[in-house]
Design a protein around this motif. Structure first.
Motif, mmCIF file in Angstrom:
data_model
loop_
_atom_site.group_PDB
_atom_site.id
_atom_site.type_symbol
_atom_site.label_atom_id
_atom_site.label_comp_id
_atom_site.label_asym_id
_atom_site.label_seq_id
_atom_site.Cartn_x
_atom_site.Cartn_y
_atom_site.Cartn_z
ATOM 1 N N UNK A 189 0.663 -1.093 0.187
ATOM 2 C CA UNK A 189 0.050 0.283 -0.050
ATOM 3 C C UNK A 189 0.712 0.733 -0.175
ATOM 4 N N UNK A 190 1.916 1.435 0.770
ATOM 5 C CA UNK A 190 2.713 2.251 0.470
ATOM 6 C C UNK A 190 3.302 2.278 -0.515
ATOM 7 N N UNK A 191 3.761 1.696 -1.587
ATOM 8 C CA UNK A 191 4.515 1.467 -2.793
ATOM 9 C C UNK A 191 3.681 2.367 -3.721
ATOM 10 N N UNK A 192 2.103 1.959 -3.538
ATOM 11 C CA UNK A 192 1.060 2.467 -4.622
ATOM 12 C C UNK A 192 0.813 4.056 -4.956
ATOM 13 N N UNK A 193 1.062 4.298 -2.630
ATOM 14 C CA UNK A 193 0.693 5.547 -2.530
ATOM 15 C C UNK A 193 1.910 6.323 -2.950
ATOM 16 N N UNK A 194 3.369 5.862 -2.845
ATOM 17 C CA UNK A 194 4.752 6.468 -3.636
ATOM 18 C C UNK A 194 4.031 6.839 -4.849
ATOM 19 N N UNK A 195 3.948 5.827 -5.303
ATOM 20 C CA UNK A 195 3.391 6.000 -6.559
ATOM 21 C C UNK A 195 2.781 7.271 -6.935
ATOM 22 N N UNK A 196 0.674 7.034 -5.956
ATOM 23 C CA UNK A 196 0.567 8.722 -6.740
ATOM 24 C C UNK A 196 1.502 10.108 -6.591
ATOM 25 N N UNK A 197 2.418 9.997 -5.289
ATOM 26 C CA UNK A 197 2.677 11.404 -5.645
ATOM 27 C C UNK A 197 3.706 11.074 -7.122
ATOM 28 N N UNK A 198 4.331 10.329 -7.699
ATOM 29 C CA UNK A 198 5.611 10.087 -8.316
ATOM 30 C C UNK A 198 4.391 10.739 -9.673
ATOM 31 N N UNK A 199 3.565 9.920 -9.462
ATOM 32 C CA UNK A 199 2.792 10.438 -11.081
ATOM 33 C C UNK A 199 2.477 11.302 -11.637
ATOM 34 N N UNK A 200 2.254 12.120 -9.744
ATOM 35 C CA UNK A 200 1.146 12.981 -9.468
ATOM 36 C C UNK A 200 2.525 14.678 -10.236
ATOM 37 N N UNK A 201 3.584 14.653 -10.196
ATOM 38 C CA UNK A 201 4.247 15.235 -9.810
ATOM 39 C C UNK A 201 5.074 15.301 -11.169
ATOM 40 N N UNK A 202 5.463 14.144 -11.920
ATOM 41 C CA UNK A 202 6.190 14.035 -13.167
ATOM 42 C C UNK A 202 4.032 14.934 -14.370
ATOM 43 N N UNK A 203 3.389 14.860 -13.797
ATOM 44 C CA UNK A 203 2.762 14.764 -14.471
ATOM 45 C C UNK A 203 2.185 16.819 -14.467
ATOM 46 N N UNK A 204 3.051 17.181 -13.398
ATOM 47 C CA UNK A 204 2.544 18.516 -12.729
ATOM 48 C C UNK A 204 4.211 19.393 -13.101
ATOM 49 N N UNK A 205 5.321 19.174 -13.779
ATOM 50 C CA UNK A 205 7.037 19.473 -13.176
ATOM 51 C C UNK A 205 6.830 19.560 -14.784
#
Length: 317
Positions: A189-205
């Motif tokens: 679950x932690x790894x999936x939540x980390x993926x949410x941040x990574x994918x969001x940051x990549x899409x934003x920046x």
């Protein structure tokens, strides 16, 4: 005394669901999931008539109104324009890597691994997910009220802490998660939540993603061209400020310490990549990630964890 004016955030991260429908299809829903596939019987509760079939929980005991979730507020303020745009988002390219977006049997999710394509008929709804767990997609803010504050909305779907998707070889490879780091359901679950941040940051920046209409449908682009869900002129500014809630700590029921730990890890990772390796996101300049937390104690804890993480990794802050 005049209140200090802070720079405006250009993009909001919205903790969504895989179908981008918001939580409005249910009058109540259970904190921590799993979300039911259909409406419970109206005879399920002697007063409210909806809820005890949802994990056996009574009203007031872990149940949430739509307006208590960020996703519910975003869809309420985004209105019909946001709903229309979300309905036109295409099936995500990662959708076929999932067996089940929210497992109903947590023990099955522990190191579960097989050829997920063989269960297509059992989990055909997952094959149509617009924003699978751990992924992120971008839309306009939709309605006028949200457009006044943000140029874009990034939707990402955190896992339910105790009911994450089943772990498969295809899913770990798709999200870039090393199976060696997954020892149990908690770490998955932690790894999936980390993926949410990574994918969001990549899409934003990632400068290659900004304001691109290549992944939008023809109808979505037409809606924007006629002014429905039109992004504001401030989007042309080079500086990007991303507003991020504490993902997972709400209806997904992550323990606060775990949610803060993941936010600190990915916040520090983004900061180090954007400053030490500009090619990761492009030249970020004065870009910023702005965490929004309700409690001052949580904000202080996150700041301390970020500082500690930067010192541990790089000996700097």
């Amino acid at each position: 005394q005049q209140q200090q004016q802070h720079p405006r955030c250009t993009t909001l991260v919205n903790p969504a669901n895989p179908n981008l429908t918001g939580p409005n299809s249910f009058p109540y829903f259970p904190r921590g999931g799993p979300q039911p596939a259909s409406q419970p019987s109206k005879d399920a509760h002697h007063i409210m008539g909806y809820v005890t079939q949802w994990g056996g929980m009574d009203v007031g005991n872990g149940m949430l109104f739509s307006a208590e979730a960020i996703d519910g507020l975003v869809h309420q303020l985004g209105g019909l324009r946001l709903r229309a745009e979300c309905s036109l988002v295409s099936t995500h390219e990662y959708a076929n890597a999932y067996v089940n977006q929210q497992s109903t049997e947590p023990e099955v999710a522990q190191n579960y691994d097989h050829d997920y394509n063989t269960t297509y008929k059992l989990y055909k709804d997952d094959m149509k997910a617009k924003c699978p767990v751990g992924a992120a997609v971008m839309t306009s803010p939709g309605g006028h009220e949200l457009c006044q504050h943000y140029d874009d909305i990034i939707h990402t779907t955190p896992p339910f802490y105790k009911h994450p998707p089943w772990m498969t070889e295809g899913l770990t490879q798709t999200l870039g998660i090393e199976k060696e780091t997954v020892a149990d359901l908690d770490s998955w679950s932690r790894e999936l939540l980390r993926s949410c941040y990574r994918q969001s940051f990549k899409l934003a920046f990632d400068k290659n993603n900004l304001h691109s209409t290549g992944n939008s449908s023809i109808v979505q682009n037409a809606i924007r061209s006629f002014g429905f869900g039109k992004r504001q002129q401030q989007q042309q500014a080079l500086e990007k400020r991303l507003a991020v809630p504490l993902l997972g700590a709400g209806c997904r029921d992550f323990p606060k310490d775990v949610a803060l730990e993941v936010a600190a890890l990915e916040g520090a990772s983004w900061l180090s990549n954007s400053e030490g390796n500009p090619s990761e996101f492009g030249d970020c300049g004065d870009d910023a990630v702005v965490f929004g937390l309700l409690e001052e104690a949580d904000a202080e804890s996150l700041a301390e964890r970020l500082e500690k993480q930067m010192i541990t990794w790089y000996g700097i802050i």
